[in-house]
Design a protein around this motif. Structure first.
Motif, PDB file in Angstrom:
ATOM      1  N   MET A   1       8.146  15.633  26.117  1.00 48.16           N
ATOM      2  CA  MET A   1       8.807  14.714  26.078  1.00 48.16           C
ATOM      3  C   MET A   1       9.010  14.307  27.642  1.00 48.16           C
ATOM      4  O   MET A   1       9.503  15.220  28.448  1.00 48.16           O
ATOM      5  CB  MET A   1      10.342  14.796  25.410  1.00 48.16           C
ATOM      6  N   LEU A   2       9.262  12.932  27.959  1.00 53.66           N
ATOM      7  CA  LEU A   2       9.449  12.494  29.406  1.00 53.66           C
ATOM      8  C   LEU A   2      10.846  12.717  29.720  1.00 53.66           C
ATOM      9  O   LEU A   2      11.889  12.425  29.119  1.00 53.66           O
ATOM     10  CB  LEU A   2       8.850  10.965  29.488  1.00 53.66           C
ATOM     11  N   GLU A   3      11.089  13.256  30.945  1.00 53.93           N
ATOM     12  CA  GLU A   3      12.543  13.433  31.591  1.00 53.93           C
ATOM     13  C   GLU A   3      13.061  11.884  31.833  1.00 53.93           C
ATOM     14  O   GLU A   3      12.021  10.901  32.301  1.00 53.93           O
ATOM     15  CB  GLU A   3      12.640  14.122  32.470  1.00 53.93           C
ATOM     16  N   LYS A   5      13.877  10.695  34.788  1.00 50.55           N
ATOM     17  CA  LYS A   5      13.172  10.152  36.028  1.00 50.55           C
ATOM     18  C   LYS A   5      11.862   9.867  35.880  1.00 50.55           C
ATOM     19  O   LYS A   5      11.378   8.875  36.687  1.00 50.55           O
ATOM     20  CB  LYS A   5      13.461  11.352  37.234  1.00 50.55           C
ATOM     21  N   ASP A   6      11.046  10.516  34.958  1.00 46.66           N
ATOM     22  CA  ASP A   6       9.723  10.031  34.694  1.00 46.66           C
ATOM     23  C   ASP A   6       9.936   8.569  33.962  1.00 46.66           C
ATOM     24  O   ASP A   6       8.862   7.912  34.379  1.00 46.66           O
ATOM     25  CB  ASP A   6       8.970  11.085  33.860  1.00 46.66           C
ATOM     26  N   VAL A   7      10.570   8.256  33.037  1.00 47.60           N
ATOM     27  CA  VAL A   7      10.797   7.291  32.516  1.00 47.60           C
ATOM     28  C   VAL A   7      11.010   5.909  33.433  1.00 47.60           C
ATOM     29  O   VAL A   7      10.237   4.957  33.646  1.00 47.60           O
ATOM     30  CB  VAL A   7      11.752   7.010  31.533  1.00 47.60           C
ATOM     31  N   ALA A   8      11.829   6.390  34.039  1.00 42.67           N
ATOM     32  CA  ALA A   8      12.313   5.319  35.427  1.00 42.67           C
ATOM     33  C   ALA A   8      11.365   5.031  36.164  1.00 42.67           C
ATOM     34  O   ALA A   8      10.703   3.874  36.576  1.00 42.67           O
ATOM     35  CB  ALA A   8      13.751   5.691  36.224  1.00 42.67           C
ATOM     36  N   LEU A   9      10.446   6.239  36.594  1.00 42.05           N
ATOM     37  CA  LEU A   9       9.228   6.020  37.698  1.00 42.05           C
ATOM     38  C   LEU A   9       8.172   5.244  36.740  1.00 42.05           C
ATOM     39  O   LEU A   9       7.500   4.305  37.426  1.00 42.05           O
ATOM     40  CB  LEU A   9       8.702   7.374  37.855  1.00 42.05           C
ATOM     41  N   LEU A  10       7.979   5.604  35.796  1.00 43.76           N
ATOM     42  CA  LEU A  10       6.908   4.775  34.740  1.00 43.76           C
ATOM     43  C   LEU A  10       7.227   3.216  34.461  1.00 43.76           C
ATOM     44  O   LEU A  10       6.458   2.508  34.704  1.00 43.76           O
ATOM     45  CB  LEU A  10       6.940   5.419  33.382  1.00 43.76           C
ATOM     46  N   ILE A  11       8.479   3.173  34.272  1.00 44.99           N
ATOM     47  CA  ILE A  11       8.919   1.442  34.189  1.00 44.99           C
ATOM     48  C   ILE A  11       8.662   0.754  35.455  1.00 44.99           C
ATOM     49  O   ILE A  11       8.150  -0.109  35.509  1.00 44.99           O
ATOM     50  CB  ILE A  11      10.473   1.415  33.830  1.00 44.99           C
ATOM     51  N   ILE A  12       8.893   1.277  36.478  1.00 40.96           N
ATOM     52  CA  ILE A  12       8.852   0.823  37.928  1.00 40.96           C
ATOM     53  C   ILE A  12       7.478   0.496  38.191  1.00 40.96           C
ATOM     54  O   ILE A  12       6.979  -0.360  38.785  1.00 40.96           O
ATOM     55  CB  ILE A  12       9.586   1.661  38.936  1.00 40.96           C
ATOM     56  N   ALA A  13       6.574   1.552  38.143  1.00 45.25           N
ATOM     57  CA  ALA A  13       5.298   1.561  38.206  1.00 45.25           C
ATOM     58  C   ALA A  13       4.567   0.290  37.314  1.00 45.25           C
ATOM     59  O   ALA A  13       3.635  -0.343  38.119  1.00 45.25           O
ATOM     60  CB  ALA A  13       4.720   3.027  38.036  1.00 45.25           C
ATOM     61  N   VAL A  56       1.865   6.411  38.032  1.00 45.61           N
ATOM     62  CA  VAL A  56       1.628   6.531  36.471  1.00 45.61           C
ATOM     63  C   VAL A  56       1.028   7.910  36.280  1.00 45.61           C
ATOM     64  O   VAL A  56       1.358   8.358  35.295  1.00 45.61           O
ATOM     65  CB  VAL A  56       0.994   5.425  35.895  1.00 45.61           C
ATOM     66  N   CYS A  57      -0.001   8.072  37.103  1.00 50.19           N
ATOM     67  CA  CYS A  57      -0.790   9.456  37.000  1.00 50.19           C
ATOM     68  C   CYS A  57       0.277  10.634  37.245  1.00 50.19           C
ATOM     69  O   CYS A  57       0.037  11.504  36.447  1.00 50.19           O
ATOM     70  CB  CYS A  57      -2.106   9.401  38.008  1.00 50.19           C
ATOM     71  N   ASP A  58       1.123  10.327  38.070  1.00 45.17           N
ATOM     72  CA  ASP A  58       2.150  11.484  38.396  1.00 45.17           C
ATOM     73  C   ASP A  58       2.974  11.886  37.242  1.00 45.17           C
ATOM     74  O   ASP A  58       3.219  13.066  37.082  1.00 45.17           O
ATOM     75  CB  ASP A  58       2.991  11.251  39.451  1.00 45.17           C
ATOM     76  N   VAL A  59       3.076  10.865  36.278  1.00 49.96           N
ATOM     77  CA  VAL A  59       4.041  11.003  35.212  1.00 49.96           C
ATOM     78  C   VAL A  59       3.247  11.824  33.851  1.00 49.96           C
ATOM     79  O   VAL A  59       3.866  12.540  33.301  1.00 49.96           O
ATOM     80  CB  VAL A  59       4.643   9.772  34.621  1.00 49.96           C
ATOM     81  N   PHE A  60       1.999  11.495  33.804  1.00 53.97           N
ATOM     82  CA  PHE A  60       1.076  11.858  32.540  1.00 53.97           C
ATOM     83  C   PHE A  60       0.318  13.010  32.933  1.00 53.97           C
ATOM     84  O   PHE A  60       0.117  13.742  32.158  1.00 53.97           O
ATOM     85  CB  PHE A  60       0.541  10.773  32.069  1.00 53.97           C
TER      86      PHE A  60
END
Length: 405
Positions: A1-3, A5-13, A56-60
């Motif tokens: 499950m995404l944290e 901060k990961d969700v925020a970074l993903l949305i911004i990206a 995006v790659c950093d998140v997944f």
């Protein structure tokens, strides 16, 4: 499950990628004639898109995969500032010779990062220190080779940042002086456009550089990085809006023997304009009549008057006079500035097209007659006719003969 901060970074990206693609499509719509300068903004937007794809790659992706991808993504950060520099060089009429050389640093950085990746994968200590939850990072305790390479990359980036920002500002200031000398009051909008674009790109680079240096040397903060990227997206959105609403007008050098010759001509003519008696003789009466005849012939040539990159020097070259002589005739004998003259001819065609082709989109008509966006077309149309294109079409659609100004 995404944290969180990961969700925020993903949305911004994702928003950043969408905005970059929108800007690329917007620039491509301006056509081939504007592509020479716009190609550098397109390249800049592509670099921004790549940067956010990396996020995006950093998140997944796992740290190991991100480590292998570092030589592919990271070097593109070094291409953003040169792209903006080349753009300003292009619109100032002094295109840089051999522009590809400005991107040679990408290969050097890619080699250095590849060396770091190789050391990290083959050195257990480096692997333990660098290949963490953060992926490829900087640690003072890393082996000397890794530390030296990372510091070299950081030093190169900072040196590039300082050198190119100075060059960009110098180029823009020269361009502003050139516009002021050649266009007078007409240049105010253009100067404001370039200055706003310059300030906003500078803010982007300063924020991105400062936050990353702080992150490397002072305190590792994921939320600080996310906040920086959020600011990056907001400023980038503003840049896209500025470009969409106020497309650049190009002052091309080299028409009269290069930029230096043009600048000398403009500067030398200031002394002529300083005396009213001499100013009246800037163009003789016979020459005035010849220029007016040439202008009448020129406005019938669609490939000239509908050119979105049409500038004072370019029109002067076609007419066969200097920019100062053309400006003198336009203002004193025709009673219009350069922009008002060109826009009045274009709007005259627009009046006919709006009524004769009722199903054709207003934006399509605007682009076909030389405007780069609907907003600039609407402003010029309302300034000349006192109404909007849509209102004019609605009022005159039933008339057999459109009103011509």
């Amino acid at each position: 499950m995404l944290e969180p901060k990961d969700v925020a970074l993903l949305i911004i990206a994702v928003v950043g990628i969408g905005q970059a693609l929108f800007l690329i499509l917007l620039l491509l719509q301006e056509g081939k004639r504007a592509f020479r300068a716009n190609r550098w903004l397109i390249f800049f937007a592509t670099v921004v898109c790549i940067i956010f794809v990396d996020k995006v790659c950093d998140v997944f992706l796992s740290p190991l995969i991100r480590l292998y991808l570092a030589p592919l993504f990271s070097p593109f950060v070094f291409a953003s500032i040169p792209a903006i520099y080349l753009y300003f060089r292009e619109i100032s009429g002094r295109p840089a010779p051999h522009p590809a050389r400005h991107f040679a640093i990408i290969l050097l950085v890619a080699v250095c990062i590849s060396a770091v990746v190789w050391v990290v994968r083959t050195n257990a200590d480096a692997n333990h220190l660098l290949l963490t939850d953060q992926g490829l990072g900087f640690k003072w305790q890393a082996p000397v080779v890794v530390t030296a390479l990372m510091l070299a990359i950081i030093a190169v980036y900072c040196g590039q940042f300082i050198a190119y920002m100075i060059a960009i500002w110098r180029t823009c200031l020269v361009y502003h002086r050139q516009v002021q000398q050649q266009f007078g009051l007409d240049g105010a909008v253009l100067r404001n456009w370039t200055f706003e674009f310059l300030v906003e790109t500078s803010v982007i680079f300063v924020i991105y550089t400062a936050i990353n240096l702080f992150d490397i040397f002072v305190l590792r903060s994921e939320w600080l990085i996310i906040l920086a990227h959020c600011g990056f997206v907001l400023v980038f959105f503003r840049i896209s809006h500025v470009i969409a609403s106020n497309p650049a007008l190009f002052v091309e050098a080299g028409v009269f023997g290069g930029y230096e010759a043009m600048e000398k001509e403009v500067l030398s003519s200031e002394g002529v304009r300083g005396s009213n008696a001499i100013s009246r003789n800037l163009v003789g009466e016979d020459e005035v009549r010849r220029i007016c005849r040439r202008l009448d012939q020129t406005v019938t040539r669609d490939e000239v008057i509908f050119d979105p990159l049409l500038s004072m020097p370019k029109l002067a070259q076609i007419v066969g006079v200097t920019p100062n002589q053309l400006s003198f005739v336009l203002n004193r004998y025709i009673g219009k500035s350069f922009f008002d003259f060109v826009n009045s001819v274009r709007i005259e065609h627009a009046l006919r097209l709006l009524v004769e082709q009722p199903d054709r989109q207003v934006l399509d008509i605007a682009i076909s007659i030389g405007f780069n966006s609907k907003s600039t077309f609407n402003l010029a149309f309302k300034k000349i006719t006192g109404t909007t294109p849509s209102a004019y079409r609605a009022e005159n659609i039933a008339k057999d003969v459109p009103q011509i100004i």
